[in-house]
Design an enzyme around this catalytic site. Structure first.
Site, PDB file in Angstrom:
ATOM      1  N   GLY A  46       5.230 -61.198  15.407  1.00 62.87           N
ATOM      2  CA  GLY A  46       4.547 -60.253  14.844  1.00 62.87           C
ATOM      3  C   GLY A  46       3.756 -59.166  15.906  1.00 62.87           C
ATOM      4  N   CYS A  47       2.709 -58.718  15.405  1.00 61.95           N
ATOM      5  CA  CYS A  47       1.866 -57.574  16.149  1.00 61.95           C
ATOM      6  C   CYS A  47       1.342 -58.506  17.621  1.00 61.95           C
ATOM      7  CB  CYS A  47       0.681 -57.362  15.399  1.00 61.95           C
ATOM      8  SG  CYS A  47      -0.617 -56.487  16.359  1.00 61.95           S
ATOM      9  N   PHE A  48       1.698 -57.715  18.455  1.00 59.16           N
ATOM     10  CA  PHE A  48       1.545 -58.365  19.931  1.00 59.16           C
ATOM     11  C   PHE A  48       0.183 -58.666  20.316  1.00 59.16           C
ATOM     12  CE2 PHE A  48       3.691 -54.441  22.084  1.00 59.16           C
ATOM     13  CZ  PHE A  48       2.732 -53.602  21.773  1.00 59.16           C
ATOM     14  N   TRP A  49      -0.827 -57.796  19.781  1.00 59.15           N
ATOM     15  CA  TRP A  49      -2.042 -58.013  20.146  1.00 59.15           C
ATOM     16  C   TRP A  49      -2.661 -59.310  20.119  1.00 59.15           C
ATOM     17  CZ3 TRP A  49      -3.564 -52.950  16.934  1.00 59.15           C
ATOM     18  CH2 TRP A  49      -2.953 -51.857  17.777  1.00 59.15           C
ATOM     19  N   HIS A 197      -2.377 -64.664  12.218  1.00 57.23           N
ATOM     20  CA  HIS A 197      -2.300 -64.964  13.495  1.00 57.23           C
ATOM     21  C   HIS A 197      -3.613 -65.832  13.489  1.00 57.23           C
ATOM     22  CE1 HIS A 197       0.335 -61.639  15.296  1.00 57.23           C
ATOM     23  NE2 HIS A 197       0.994 -62.724  14.747  1.00 57.23           N
TER      24      HIS A 197
END
Length: 206
Positions: A46-49, A197
């Site tokens: 998912g969102c890599f941040w 996350h």
């Protein structure tokens, strides 16, 4: 004066433009030198941040040399963030780790991977929808493939009741994401974090 999104809004909306235009702090220092003997792992969750932030927080002083966010698994050369976010390039937002195998095992990296996100949703993490947000493990050699399939089987049976949708595929061309994405949540602690996350409290895999 640079515009900075309010805390609530910044957690809901992800920027497409450069850091200068959105008041987002960029990481322009480049990655550290990687020692000889380091090993590499590539995952997408998912969102890599948030993925990068959690790996650095957990493994930062335990043998992790570097963690870079970027794009892999697609067809377009040198993709931009905006292009990847269209869902049309085939890339996944990904994380590439370089680590000391005497301190961290590939198995540990993958067990952590299955704890930090929801691998049961195809092409989605929380509100982030599209193939760029897929769950994936990209292996770099035969041994990594073997471990990836073993851990996935165990996690699927013991943690996720047969629901895992994670892609397991050979690692392809890697493209670093733009500078302002690197260590994004370190530089922008009120920035967007995907709600899926977080570390799940599962019993150890058997």
């Amino acid at each position: 004066m640079a515009f900075t999104m309010p805390t609530f809004a910044s957690r809901l909306f992800r920027p497409f433009t450069s850091s200068a235009r959105l008041g987002i702090t960029a990481d322009t220092s480049g990655g550290p030198a990687i020692p000889e003997g380091a090993e590499k792992a590539t995952v997408a969750a998912g969102c890599f941040w948030g993925v990068e932030h959690l790996y650095r927080k957990h493994f930062g002083n335990k043998g992790l040399y570097d963690a870079r966010v970027g794009y892999t698994g697609g067809d377009l050369n040198n993709p931009t963030y905006r292009a990847v976010c269209s869902g049309q390039t085939g890339h996944a937002e990904s994380l590439q780790l370089h680590y000391d195998p005497s301190q961290i095992s590939y198995r540990q990296i993958l067990e952590f991977f299955y704890r930090l996100h929801d691998p049961t949703t195809a092409n989605r993490q929380g509100p982030d929808v599209g193939p760029q947000y897929r769950s994936a493990i990209y292996y770099h050699n035969d041994e990594q493939e073997k471990v990836a399939r073993e851990i996935t089987k165990q996690a699927n049976e013991q943690w996720y009741k047969g629901g895992i949708k994670t892609e397991i595929a050979p690692a392809g061309q890697w493209w670093d994401a733009e500078d302002y994405h690197q260590q994004y949540l370190h530089h922008n602690p009120t920035g967007y974090e995907c709600p899926t996350h977080f570390l799940r409290q599962f019993p150890p895999l058997q």
